[in-house]
Write a protein that holds these residues in place. Structure first.
Motif, short mmCIF file in Angstrom:
data_model
loop_
_atom_site.label_atom_id
_atom_site.label_comp_id
_atom_site.label_asym_id
_atom_site.label_seq_id
_atom_site.Cartn_x
_atom_site.Cartn_y
_atom_site.Cartn_z
N ARG A 267 0.83 -1.20 0.00
CA ARG A 267 0.00 0.00 0.00
C ARG A 267 0.87 1.26 0.00
N LEU A 268 1.92 1.26 0.81
CA LEU A 268 2.80 2.43 0.86
C LEU A 268 3.51 2.64 -0.47
N LEU A 269 3.90 1.56 -1.09
CA LEU A 269 4.56 1.67 -2.39
C LEU A 269 3.60 2.22 -3.44
N ARG A 270 2.33 1.79 -3.39
CA ARG A 270 1.34 2.30 -4.34
C ARG A 270 1.11 3.80 -4.11
N TYR A 271 1.08 4.20 -2.85
CA TYR A 271 0.94 5.62 -2.53
C TYR A 271 2.12 6.41 -3.08
N PHE A 272 3.31 5.85 -2.89
CA PHE A 272 4.52 6.54 -3.36
C PHE A 272 4.50 6.72 -4.87
N VAL A 273 4.07 5.69 -5.61
CA VAL A 273 4.01 5.78 -7.06
C VAL A 273 3.09 6.91 -7.49
N ALA A 274 1.94 7.02 -6.84
CA ALA A 274 0.99 8.09 -7.18
C ALA A 274 1.60 9.46 -6.93
N VAL A 275 2.28 9.63 -5.79
CA VAL A 275 2.89 10.92 -5.47
C VAL A 275 4.02 11.22 -6.45
N ALA A 276 4.83 10.23 -6.77
CA ALA A 276 5.96 10.43 -7.68
C ALA A 276 5.48 10.80 -9.08
N GLU A 277 4.37 10.23 -9.52
CA GLU A 277 3.86 10.52 -10.86
C GLU A 277 3.17 11.88 -10.91
N GLU A 278 2.47 12.22 -9.85
CA GLU A 278 1.74 13.49 -9.84
C GLU A 278 2.63 14.67 -9.47
N ARG A 279 3.70 14.40 -8.69
CA ARG A 279 4.60 15.46 -8.20
C ARG A 279 3.83 16.49 -7.35
N ASN A 280 2.73 16.03 -6.77
CA ASN A 280 1.90 16.94 -5.98
C ASN A 280 1.05 16.10 -5.03
N LEU A 281 1.13 16.41 -3.71
CA LEU A 281 0.41 15.62 -2.72
C LEU A 281 -1.10 15.74 -2.87
N THR A 282 -1.58 16.93 -3.17
CA THR A 282 -3.02 17.13 -3.29
C THR A 282 -3.60 16.31 -4.43
N ARG A 283 -2.96 16.38 -5.60
CA ARG A 283 -3.47 15.62 -6.75
C ARG A 283 -3.35 14.12 -6.50
N ALA A 284 -2.25 13.69 -5.87
CA ALA A 284 -2.07 12.27 -5.59
C ALA A 284 -3.13 11.78 -4.61
N ALA A 285 -3.44 12.59 -3.60
CA ALA A 285 -4.47 12.20 -2.62
C ALA A 285 -5.83 12.08 -3.30
N ARG B 42 7.71 24.72 -6.05
CA ARG B 42 6.84 24.45 -7.19
C ARG B 42 6.34 23.02 -7.23
N GLY B 43 6.66 22.22 -6.25
CA GLY B 43 6.19 20.84 -6.25
C GLY B 43 7.23 19.90 -5.69
N LEU B 44 7.00 18.63 -5.85
CA LEU B 44 7.89 17.60 -5.32
C LEU B 44 8.87 17.14 -6.38
N GLU B 45 10.06 16.78 -5.93
CA GLU B 45 11.11 16.30 -6.82
C GLU B 45 11.66 15.00 -6.26
N LEU B 46 11.90 14.03 -7.12
CA LEU B 46 12.43 12.74 -6.69
C LEU B 46 13.93 12.83 -6.43
N THR B 47 14.36 12.21 -5.35
CA THR B 47 15.80 12.04 -5.15
C THR B 47 16.25 10.88 -6.03
N ALA B 48 17.55 10.64 -6.06
CA ALA B 48 18.06 9.50 -6.83
C ALA B 48 17.48 8.20 -6.29
N ALA B 49 17.36 8.09 -4.96
CA ALA B 49 16.77 6.90 -4.35
C ALA B 49 15.30 6.78 -4.72
#
Length: 282
Positions: free
Chosen positions: A7-25, A56-63
């Motif tokens: 479940r946490l991994l699925r949440y992370f994928v949504a946040v990483a793709e949207e780059r925005n917590l509100t849209r991912a939620a 301006r939004g979220l950015e992924l680290t290398a990890a």
């Protein structure tokens, strides 16, 4: 610390793709605070930062980028495994169709075993495939959907929907250049490629005027009828001469075609899906 659950991994994928917590939620149908806590729990479990909070939004680290590439595949495989287990007991095929393509789907999918059709919003169809909610979807003009395999079903021209009182409404055929100054409705959550296609600017790179942002076909038609914008539609959905209250459809030249795809989860190898594709694609 225990390994994070799926479940946490699925949440992370949504946040990483949207780059925005509100849209991912909104996409996950959970609250933003709950999603924020889940991402923090995942970062603690992994032991490194996965996201950087920017103005301006979220950015992924290398990890985070590395985890995203693996998590997408893991989620798809797990969804496929669970769905395949369910299919062993329930052979009915679940097919998602956008509301504008329901009539066309009924003609294309004269298929056994019986099919459970579901009418969905375009932006939800790929998500439902990846989650296992549906096994197959008829996707209209989709672009670069991770975890989804697409097969081209048909290509058709597009028409333009105009207000009935538009200056060009009496013409049987309109050139795209004659519509350059018209605002065009913009669908929410569109990628750059999708927005360009919707605005008929994907082949010529022309600039266009953005009209009202819409989320449903009804909002598109309302914006056109109120003379706030025009819209381009697949030929089978709105052939030339189609008349709705306050609206008219006309042939338009110079517009890129619309493509209908049949899609399924990339990891899905179930016999029902394979048979359906063979029947539909020949």
């Amino acid at each position: 610390m225990a390994d994070p659950d799926l479940r946490l991994l699925r949440y992370f994928v949504a946040v990483a793709e949207e780059r925005n917590l509100t849209r991912a939620a909104e996409r996950l149908l959970i609250t933003q605070p709950a999603l924020s806590r889940a991402i923090q729990s995942l970062e603690r479990a992994v032991g490194v930062d996965l996201l950087i909070r920017r103005p301006r939004g979220l950015e992924l680290t290398a990890a985070g980028q590395s985890l995203l590439e693996s998590a997408r595949d893991l989620d798809a495989r797990m969804s496929a495994a669970l769905q395949n287990a369910r299919e062993a007991e329930r052979p009915r095929l679940k097919v998602s169709v956008h509301i504008c393509d329901v009539s066309l789907a009924a003609e294309l999918c004269a298929f056994e075993p019986e099919i459970d059709f579901s009418s969905d919003d375009t932006r939800e169809q790929a998500d439902h495939l990846r989650s296992g909610r549906h096994q197959v979807a008829l996707l209209r003009d989709q672009f670069d959907e991770p975890g989804v395999t697409q097969h081209l079903l048909l290509t058709e021209p597009r028409t333009v929907i105009l207000p009935a009182r538009h200056a060009l409404a009496d013409r049987e055929c309109i050139e795209l250049d004659e519509l350059l100054d018209e605002p065009i409705t913009t669908w929410a959550r569109m990628s750059v490629a999708e927005a360009a296609h919707w605005a008929a600017a994907d082949e010529n790179g022309r600039e266009w005027r953005s009209g009202p942002t819409v989320t449903t076909p009804g909002e598109v038609l309302a914006a056109v009828r109120l003379e706030q914008a025009i819209a381009f539609y697949p030929w089978s959905t709105a052939p030339p001469g189609t008349a709705l209250p306050g609206l008219i459809s006309r042939e338009v030249k110079g517009v890129s075609p619309s493509k209908l795809w049949v899609g399924h989860r990339a990891a899905d190898r179930s016999p029902a899906v394979t048979e359906f594709l063979e029947c539909l694609l020949g």
